[in-house]
Design a protein around this motif. Structure first.
Motif, PDB file in Angstrom:
ATOM      1  N   ASN A  45       0.778  -1.214  -0.020  1.00 42.20           N
ATOM      2  CA  ASN A  45      -0.008   0.010   0.123  1.00 42.20           C
ATOM      3  C   ASN A  45       0.755   1.309   0.175  1.00 42.20           C
ATOM      4  O   ASN A  45       0.488   2.450   0.610  1.00 42.20           O
ATOM      5  CB  ASN A  45      -0.822   0.005   1.287  1.00 42.20           C
ATOM      6  CG  ASN A  45      -1.847  -0.885   1.216  1.00 42.20           C
ATOM      7  OD1 ASN A  45      -2.812  -1.075   0.176  1.00 42.20           O
ATOM      8  ND2 ASN A  45      -2.111  -1.943   2.155  1.00 42.20           N
ATOM      9  N   LYS A  46       2.174   1.022  -0.476  1.00 41.70           N
ATOM     10  CA  LYS A  46       2.977   2.220  -0.472  1.00 41.70           C
ATOM     11  C   LYS A  46       2.400   3.436  -1.348  1.00 41.70           C
ATOM     12  O   LYS A  46       2.787   4.695  -0.981  1.00 41.70           O
ATOM     13  CB  LYS A  46       4.379   1.910  -0.863  1.00 41.70           C
ATOM     14  CG  LYS A  46       4.612   1.645  -2.500  1.00 41.70           C
ATOM     15  CD  LYS A  46       5.712   1.213  -2.869  1.00 41.70           C
ATOM     16  CE  LYS A  46       5.918   0.560  -4.141  1.00 41.70           C
ATOM     17  NZ  LYS A  46       7.229  -0.288  -4.281  1.00 41.70           N
ATOM     18  N   GLU A  47       1.544   3.275  -1.997  1.00 41.56           N
ATOM     19  CA  GLU A  47       0.910   4.392  -2.871  1.00 41.56           C
ATOM     20  C   GLU A  47      -0.106   5.133  -2.117  1.00 41.56           C
ATOM     21  O   GLU A  47      -0.191   6.372  -2.310  1.00 41.56           O
ATOM     22  CB  GLU A  47       0.172   3.868  -4.323  1.00 41.56           C
ATOM     23  CG  GLU A  47      -0.961   3.076  -4.364  1.00 41.56           C
ATOM     24  CD  GLU A  47      -0.700   1.673  -3.697  1.00 41.56           C
ATOM     25  OE1 GLU A  47      -1.665   1.070  -3.346  1.00 41.56           O
ATOM     26  OE2 GLU A  47       0.442   1.276  -3.691  1.00 41.56           O
ATOM     27  N   LYS A  48      -0.301   4.612  -1.015  1.00 47.50           N
ATOM     28  CA  LYS A  48      -1.432   5.283   0.008  1.00 47.50           C
ATOM     29  C   LYS A  48      -0.803   6.087   1.009  1.00 47.50           C
ATOM     30  O   LYS A  48      -1.234   7.152   1.600  1.00 47.50           O
ATOM     31  CB  LYS A  48      -2.430   4.345   0.584  1.00 47.50           C
ATOM     32  CG  LYS A  48      -3.175   3.694  -0.246  1.00 47.50           C
ATOM     33  CD  LYS A  48      -4.014   2.626   0.478  1.00 47.50           C
ATOM     34  CE  LYS A  48      -4.907   1.701  -0.381  1.00 47.50           C
ATOM     35  NZ  LYS A  48      -5.636   0.886   0.281  1.00 47.50           N
ATOM     36  N   PHE A  49       0.669   6.141   1.083  1.00 49.20           N
ATOM     37  CA  PHE A  49       1.453   6.760   1.994  1.00 49.20           C
ATOM     38  C   PHE A  49       1.761   8.197   1.202  1.00 49.20           C
ATOM     39  O   PHE A  49       1.970   8.261   0.287  1.00 49.20           O
ATOM     40  CB  PHE A  49       2.955   6.097   2.169  1.00 49.20           C
ATOM     41  CG  PHE A  49       3.738   7.076   3.141  1.00 49.20           C
ATOM     42  CD1 PHE A  49       3.438   7.083   4.477  1.00 49.20           C
ATOM     43  CD2 PHE A  49       4.754   7.489   2.521  1.00 49.20           C
ATOM     44  CE1 PHE A  49       4.020   7.798   5.194  1.00 49.20           C
ATOM     45  CE2 PHE A  49       5.583   8.327   3.296  1.00 49.20           C
ATOM     46  CZ  PHE A  49       5.205   8.287   4.544  1.00 49.20           C
ATOM     47  N   MET A  50       1.405   9.284   2.076  1.00 49.16           N
ATOM     48  CA  MET A  50       1.458  10.650   1.780  1.00 49.16           C
ATOM     49  C   MET A  50       3.028  11.044   2.082  1.00 49.16           C
ATOM     50  O   MET A  50       3.303  11.004   3.164  1.00 49.16           O
ATOM     51  CB  MET A  50       0.447  11.595   1.971  1.00 49.16           C
ATOM     52  CG  MET A  50      -0.914  11.103   1.362  1.00 49.16           C
ATOM     53  SD  MET A  50      -2.252  12.448   1.681  1.00 49.16           S
ATOM     54  CE  MET A  50      -2.772  12.209   3.500  1.00 49.16           C
ATOM     55  N   VAL A  51       3.756  11.680   0.998  1.00 50.94           N
ATOM     56  CA  VAL A  51       5.138  12.053   1.528  1.00 50.94           C
ATOM     57  C   VAL A  51       4.715  13.326   2.517  1.00 50.94           C
ATOM     58  O   VAL A  51       3.907  14.141   2.106  1.00 50.94           O
ATOM     59  CB  VAL A  51       5.831  12.264   0.124  1.00 50.94           C
ATOM     60  CG1 VAL A  51       7.290  13.115   0.306  1.00 50.94           C
ATOM     61  CG2 VAL A  51       5.814  11.222  -0.676  1.00 50.94           C
ATOM     62  N   GLY A  52       5.618  13.367   3.342  1.00 52.27           N
ATOM     63  CA  GLY A  52       5.474  14.385   4.366  1.00 52.27           C
ATOM     64  C   GLY A  52       5.152  14.207   5.496  1.00 52.27           C
ATOM     65  O   GLY A  52       4.895  14.990   6.422  1.00 52.27           O
ATOM     66  N   THR A  53       4.430  12.852   5.722  1.00 52.62           N
ATOM     67  CA  THR A  53       3.747  12.560   6.599  1.00 52.62           C
ATOM     68  C   THR A  53       4.519  11.713   7.490  1.00 52.62           C
ATOM     69  O   THR A  53       5.644  11.341   7.314  1.00 52.62           O
ATOM     70  CB  THR A  53       2.205  12.063   6.687  1.00 52.62           C
ATOM     71  OG1 THR A  53       2.402  10.740   5.874  1.00 52.62           O
ATOM     72  CG2 THR A  53       1.289  13.050   6.001  1.00 52.62           C
ATOM     73  N   ASN A  54       4.178  11.277   8.664  1.00 54.49           N
ATOM     74  CA  ASN A  54       4.985  10.519   9.658  1.00 54.49           C
ATOM     75  C   ASN A  54       5.132   9.178   9.351  1.00 54.49           C
ATOM     76  O   ASN A  54       3.878   8.575   9.555  1.00 54.49           O
ATOM     77  CB  ASN A  54       4.542  10.713  11.074  1.00 54.49           C
ATOM     78  CG  ASN A  54       5.644  10.062  12.193  1.00 54.49           C
ATOM     79  OD1 ASN A  54       6.370   9.042  11.713  1.00 54.49           O
ATOM     80  ND2 ASN A  54       5.397  10.472  13.303  1.00 54.49           N
ATOM     81  N   MET A  55       5.824   8.489   8.674  1.00 52.31           N
ATOM     82  CA  MET A  55       5.937   6.886   8.254  1.00 52.31           C
ATOM     83  C   MET A  55       5.910   6.222   9.202  1.00 52.31           C
ATOM     84  O   MET A  55       5.234   5.204   9.299  1.00 52.31           O
ATOM     85  CB  MET A  55       7.141   7.077   7.189  1.00 52.31           C
ATOM     86  CG  MET A  55       7.097   5.433   6.715  1.00 52.31           C
ATOM     87  SD  MET A  55       8.651   5.067   5.715  1.00 52.31           S
ATOM     88  CE  MET A  55       7.880   4.499   4.421  1.00 52.31           C
ATOM     89  N   LYS A  56       6.559   6.541  10.469  1.00 56.86           N
ATOM     90  CA  LYS A  56       6.459   5.610  11.599  1.00 56.86           C
ATOM     91  C   LYS A  56       5.050   5.589  12.175  1.00 56.86           C
ATOM     92  O   LYS A  56       4.602   4.257  12.460  1.00 56.86           O
ATOM     93  CB  LYS A  56       7.496   6.080  12.496  1.00 56.86           C
ATOM     94  CG  LYS A  56       7.800   5.199  13.985  1.00 56.86           C
ATOM     95  CD  LYS A  56       8.628   5.923  14.648  1.00 56.86           C
ATOM     96  CE  LYS A  56       8.974   5.039  16.066  1.00 56.86           C
ATOM     97  NZ  LYS A  56       9.884   5.656  16.787  1.00 56.86           N
ATOM     98  N   ALA A  57       4.546   6.654  12.258  1.00 55.28           N
ATOM     99  CA  ALA A  57       3.157   6.535  12.734  1.00 55.28           C
ATOM    100  C   ALA A  57       2.276   5.838  11.697  1.00 55.28           C
ATOM    101  O   ALA A  57       1.155   5.065  12.160  1.00 55.28           O
ATOM    102  CB  ALA A  57       2.535   7.841  12.934  1.00 55.28           C
ATOM    103  N   TRP A  58       2.173   6.054  10.548  1.00 60.10           N
ATOM    104  CA  TRP A  58       1.460   5.294   9.554  1.00 60.10           C
ATOM    105  C   TRP A  58       1.689   3.541   9.791  1.00 60.10           C
ATOM    106  O   TRP A  58       0.646   3.090   9.523  1.00 60.10           O
ATOM    107  CB  TRP A  58       2.061   5.641   8.203  1.00 60.10           C
ATOM    108  CG  TRP A  58       1.239   5.365   6.887  1.00 60.10           C
ATOM    109  CD1 TRP A  58      -0.084   5.629   6.466  1.00 60.10           C
ATOM    110  CD2 TRP A  58       1.730   4.418   6.063  1.00 60.10           C
ATOM    111  NE1 TRP A  58      -0.367   4.541   5.583  1.00 60.10           N
ATOM    112  CE2 TRP A  58       0.655   3.957   5.048  1.00 60.10           C
ATOM    113  CE3 TRP A  58       2.860   3.733   5.798  1.00 60.10           C
ATOM    114  CZ2 TRP A  58       0.809   3.034   4.064  1.00 60.10           C
ATOM    115  CZ3 TRP A  58       3.151   2.783   4.622  1.00 60.10           C
ATOM    116  CH2 TRP A  58       1.838   2.505   3.686  1.00 60.10           C
TER     117      TRP A  58
END
Length: 168
Positions: A45-58
């Motif tokens: 689901n990497k396409e759902k990750f928004m750049v600039g947000t906290n990856m760890k929290a995601w």
């Protein structure tokens, strides 16, 4: 974010995920499985990750949600639902035979122990046993509520000592 950067950042989160996974599962093998499943879901689901947000929290959110989903599935699998038409046999007492001698002995001993209590203790205890509230007992016996509580406590304590043979 490129796929290489995403994978690199995801790989560096694994050490931070391990304690959280163990806290959720309470088992190291299950924790490793949960981490693996979390990584798979995050990668797919990497396409759902928004750049600039906290990856760890995601990723932690993915792990928590994965754990909850798996837990709910296992709880549903352990639930037995009988859909047969013979439900009346589940709680049927017609087939069950019971030896009530032990129960009769116990009940006789309980009644004897209560009868041997001082009236000051047995009366509030029996009223409480029959469902009266503390303040109702206090009003009916014209004694303070603290005295009612104390007498019921002492009656229970004495009955527990006298009937200790039935503790198990």
């Amino acid at each position: 974010m490129t796929a290489v950067e995403f994978n690199y950042n995801l790989q560096h989160l694994i050490p931070a995920l391990e304690p959280f996974a163990y806290k959720l599962t309470k088992d190291s093998a299950n924790a490793k499985d949960l981490i693996q499943e979390t990584m798979l879901k995050a990668f797919s689901n990497k396409e759902k990750f928004m750049v600039g947000t906290n990856m760890k929290a995601w990723v932690f959110t993915i792990m928590r949600n994965t754990f909850l989903t798996n837990y709910q599935k296992s709880a549903r699998q352990k639930t037995f639902i009988d859909t047969s038409e013979n439900l009346h046999f589940i709680n049927s007492t017609s087939i069950k035979q019971e030896n009530s001698a032990y129960g009769n002995f116990a009940m006789n001993d309980i009644q004897k122990a209560i009868a041997e209590l001082d009236d000051a203790y047995s009366e509030p205890f029996m009223m409480y046993f029959r469902g009266f509230k503390y303040h109702e007992i206090s009003d009916r016996l014209s004694i303070p509520i603290g005295t009612v509580k104390n007498r019921i406590f002492l009656a229970r304590k004495e009955l527990k000592e006298v009937l200790s043979m039935y503790a198990n």
